[in-house]
Design a protein around this motif. Structure first.
Motif, PDB file in Angstrom:
ATOM      1  N   LEU A   8     -13.702  26.541   4.755  1.00 55.39           N
ATOM      2  CA  LEU A   8     -13.299  25.200   5.174  1.00 55.39           C
ATOM      3  C   LEU A   8     -13.184  25.131   6.690  1.00 55.39           C
ATOM      4  CD1 LEU A   8     -10.475  24.357   2.603  1.00 55.39           C
ATOM      5  CD2 LEU A   8     -12.777  23.418   2.690  1.00 55.39           C
ATOM      6  N   ASP A   9     -13.671  24.040   7.246  1.00 48.65           N
ATOM      7  CA  ASP A   9     -13.496  23.817   8.671  1.00 48.65           C
ATOM      8  C   ASP A   9     -12.150  23.122   8.892  1.00 48.65           C
ATOM      9  OD1 ASP A   9     -13.969  21.273   7.712  1.00 48.65           O
ATOM     10  OD2 ASP A   9     -15.676  20.868   9.018  1.00 48.65           O
ATOM     11  N   ALA A  10     -11.818  22.833  10.151  1.00 45.18           N
ATOM     12  CA  ALA A  10     -10.524  22.228  10.476  1.00 45.18           C
ATOM     13  C   ALA A  10     -10.351  20.872   9.793  1.00 45.18           C
ATOM     14  CB  ALA A  10     -10.385  22.087  11.984  1.00 45.18           C
ATOM     15  N   LEU A  11     -11.413  20.078   9.741  1.00 51.63           N
ATOM     16  CA  LEU A  11     -11.331  18.769   9.089  1.00 51.63           C
ATOM     17  C   LEU A  11     -11.055  18.925   7.598  1.00 51.63           C
ATOM     18  CD1 LEU A  11     -11.523  15.707   9.235  1.00 51.63           C
ATOM     19  CD2 LEU A  11     -14.003  15.925   8.999  1.00 51.63           C
ATOM     20  N   GLY A  12     -11.697  19.868   6.968  1.00 46.59           N
ATOM     21  CA  GLY A  12     -11.474  20.114   5.542  1.00 46.59           C
ATOM     22  C   GLY A  12     -10.050  20.556   5.250  1.00 46.59           C
ATOM     23  N   VAL A  13      -9.505  21.387   6.120  1.00 42.05           N
ATOM     24  CA  VAL A  13      -8.123  21.847   5.941  1.00 42.05           C
ATOM     25  C   VAL A  13      -7.160  20.673   6.126  1.00 42.05           C
ATOM     26  CG1 VAL A  13      -6.297  23.329   6.858  1.00 42.05           C
ATOM     27  CG2 VAL A  13      -8.622  24.207   6.626  1.00 42.05           C
ATOM     28  N   ALA A  14      -7.390  19.859   7.143  1.00 40.90           N
ATOM     29  CA  ALA A  14      -6.517  18.704   7.375  1.00 40.90           C
ATOM     30  C   ALA A  14      -6.566  17.747   6.188  1.00 40.90           C
ATOM     31  CB  ALA A  14      -6.922  17.993   8.662  1.00 40.90           C
ATOM     32  N   ARG A  15      -7.748  17.507   5.641  1.00 44.85           N
ATOM     33  CA  ARG A  15      -7.869  16.649   4.449  1.00 44.85           C
ATOM     34  C   ARG A  15      -7.124  17.252   3.263  1.00 44.85           C
ATOM     35  NH1 ARG A  15     -13.774  15.559   5.298  1.00 44.85           N
ATOM     36  NH2 ARG A  15     -13.793  13.485   6.181  1.00 44.85           N
ATOM     37  N   LEU A  16      -7.283  18.540   3.071  1.00 40.28           N
ATOM     38  CA  LEU A  16      -6.632  19.227   1.958  1.00 40.28           C
ATOM     39  C   LEU A  16      -5.122  19.107   2.054  1.00 40.28           C
ATOM     40  CD1 LEU A  16      -6.939  21.102  -0.524  1.00 40.28           C
ATOM     41  CD2 LEU A  16      -6.819  23.016   1.078  1.00 40.28           C
ATOM     42  N   VAL A  17      -4.574  19.315   3.236  1.00 43.27           N
ATOM     43  CA  VAL A  17      -3.128  19.217   3.427  1.00 43.27           C
ATOM     44  C   VAL A  17      -2.654  17.790   3.179  1.00 43.27           C
ATOM     45  CG1 VAL A  17      -1.288  19.365   5.163  1.00 43.27           C
ATOM     46  CG2 VAL A  17      -2.984  21.186   4.983  1.00 43.27           C
ATOM     47  N   GLY A  18      -3.385  16.813   3.708  1.00 41.41           N
ATOM     48  CA  GLY A  18      -3.011  15.416   3.492  1.00 41.41           C
ATOM     49  C   GLY A  18      -3.067  15.020   2.026  1.00 41.41           C
ATOM     50  N   TYR A  19      -4.136  15.387   1.356  1.00 42.13           N
ATOM     51  CA  TYR A  19      -4.271  15.075  -0.062  1.00 42.13           C
ATOM     52  C   TYR A  19      -3.161  15.746  -0.859  1.00 42.13           C
ATOM     53  CZ  TYR A  19      -5.818  15.296  -4.871  1.00 42.13           C
ATOM     54  OH  TYR A  19      -5.842  15.224  -6.238  1.00 42.13           O
ATOM     55  N   ASP A  20      -2.840  16.998  -0.528  1.00 45.78           N
ATOM     56  CA  ASP A  20      -1.786  17.717  -1.241  1.00 45.78           C
ATOM     57  C   ASP A  20      -0.448  16.993  -1.101  1.00 45.78           C
ATOM     58  OD1 ASP A  20      -0.817  20.094  -2.724  1.00 45.78           O
ATOM     59  OD2 ASP A  20       0.289  20.467  -0.858  1.00 45.78           O
ATOM     60  N   ASP A  21      -0.148  16.493   0.083  1.00 51.87           N
ATOM     61  CA  ASP A  21       1.098  15.747   0.281  1.00 51.87           C
ATOM     62  C   ASP A  21       1.120  14.474  -0.562  1.00 51.87           C
ATOM     63  OD1 ASP A  21       2.117  17.604   2.019  1.00 51.87           O
ATOM     64  OD2 ASP A  21       1.779  16.407   3.830  1.00 51.87           O
ATOM     65  N   VAL A  22       0.026  13.745  -0.569  1.00 50.42           N
ATOM     66  CA  VAL A  22      -0.034  12.490  -1.326  1.00 50.42           C
ATOM     67  C   VAL A  22       0.095  12.753  -2.823  1.00 50.42           C
ATOM     68  CG1 VAL A  22      -1.537  10.556  -1.957  1.00 50.42           C
ATOM     69  CG2 VAL A  22      -1.347  11.258   0.431  1.00 50.42           C
ATOM     70  N   GLN A  23      -0.618  13.728  -3.325  1.00 52.02           N
ATOM     71  CA  GLN A  23      -0.554  13.976  -4.764  1.00 52.02           C
ATOM     72  C   GLN A  23       0.784  14.578  -5.173  1.00 52.02           C
ATOM     73  OE1 GLN A  23      -0.612  16.876  -6.849  1.00 52.02           O
ATOM     74  NE2 GLN A  23      -0.400  18.240  -5.101  1.00 52.02           N
ATOM     75  N   THR A  24       1.463  15.272  -4.257  1.00 46.82           N
ATOM     76  CA  THR A  24       2.798  15.799  -4.555  1.00 46.82           C
ATOM     77  C   THR A  24       3.777  14.655  -4.768  1.00 46.82           C
ATOM     78  OG1 THR A  24       2.405  17.848  -3.354  1.00 46.82           O
ATOM     79  CG2 THR A  24       4.695  17.209  -3.664  1.00 46.82           C
ATOM     80  N   VAL A  25       3.707  13.637  -3.920  1.00 50.00           N
ATOM     81  CA  VAL A  25       4.572  12.466  -4.077  1.00 50.00           C
ATOM     82  C   VAL A  25       4.261  11.746  -5.386  1.00 50.00           C
ATOM     83  CG1 VAL A  25       5.158  10.208  -3.114  1.00 50.00           C
ATOM     84  CG2 VAL A  25       4.936  12.192  -1.605  1.00 50.00           C
ATOM     85  N   ALA A  26       2.989  11.575  -5.687  1.00 48.99           N
ATOM     86  CA  ALA A  26       2.596  10.903  -6.926  1.00 48.99           C
ATOM     87  C   ALA A  26       3.087  11.688  -8.143  1.00 48.99           C
ATOM     88  CB  ALA A  26       1.085  10.733  -6.978  1.00 48.99           C
ATOM     89  N   SER A  27       2.973  12.983  -8.090  1.00 49.84           N
ATOM     90  CA  SER A  27       3.419  13.833  -9.191  1.00 49.84           C
ATOM     91  C   SER A  27       4.939  13.772  -9.359  1.00 49.84           C
ATOM     92  CB  SER A  27       2.976  15.272  -8.932  1.00 49.84           C
ATOM     93  OG  SER A  27       3.439  16.125  -9.937  1.00 49.84           O
ATOM     94  N   CYS A  29       6.850  11.310  -8.557  1.00 48.32           N
ATOM     95  CA  CYS A  29       7.184   9.993  -9.088  1.00 48.32           C
ATOM     96  C   CYS A  29       7.071   9.968 -10.611  1.00 48.32           C
ATOM     97  CB  CYS A  29       6.287   8.930  -8.464  1.00 48.32           C
ATOM     98  SG  CYS A  29       6.775   7.263  -8.931  1.00 48.32           S
ATOM     99  N   LEU A  30       6.075  10.648 -11.131  1.00 45.21           N
ATOM    100  CA  LEU A  30       5.907  10.702 -12.588  1.00 45.21           C
ATOM    101  C   LEU A  30       7.094  11.374 -13.263  1.00 45.21           C
ATOM    102  CD1 LEU A  30       2.141  11.668 -12.908  1.00 45.21           C
ATOM    103  CD2 LEU A  30       3.209   9.486 -13.517  1.00 45.21           C
ATOM    104  N   LYS A  31       7.718  12.305 -12.567  1.00 43.94           N
ATOM    105  CA  LYS A  31       8.861  13.023 -13.135  1.00 43.94           C
ATOM    106  C   LYS A  31      10.154  12.239 -12.993  1.00 43.94           C
ATOM    107  CE  LYS A  31       6.630  17.360 -12.227  1.00 43.94           C
ATOM    108  NZ  LYS A  31       6.336  18.306 -11.203  1.00 43.94           N
ATOM    109  N   LEU A  32      10.212  11.349 -12.002  1.00 52.11           N
ATOM    110  CA  LEU A  32      11.460  10.665 -11.698  1.00 52.11           C
ATOM    111  C   LEU A  32      11.530   9.223 -12.194  1.00 52.11           C
ATOM    112  CD1 LEU A  32      11.839  11.945  -8.034  1.00 52.11           C
ATOM    113  CD2 LEU A  32      13.058  12.763 -10.061  1.00 52.11           C
TER     114      LEU A  32
END
Length: 73
Positions: A8-27, A29-32
């Protein structure tokens, strides 16, 4: 290091981190809250353009002090 080994290049890592944060919040929410998983998936998809834009804006940074943060770690 793992991202570099995976090719992964720097852009790919930044996207991965951002997506992980967004999906963590969504996940979380499903529990709460009684939310349909299709709704939270829609949130993740809707956030994709913002995650991509933020990744493009930050992927060139090489010094952690230059990363904008709203609070302390």
């Amino acid at each position: 290091m793992t991202a570099a080994c995976a090719g992964l290049d720097a852009l790919g890592v930044a996207r991965l981190v951002g997506y992980d944060d967004v999906q963590t919040v969504a996940s979380a929410c499903l529990k709460l809250a009684p939310v349909d998983p299709v709704v939270t998936t829609g949130w993740v998809l809707a956030a994709a353009p913002a995650v991509d834009a933020l990744a493009r804006d930050l992927s060139h940074l090489t010094d952690a002090r230059d990363i904008p943060a709203a609070g302390a770690p």
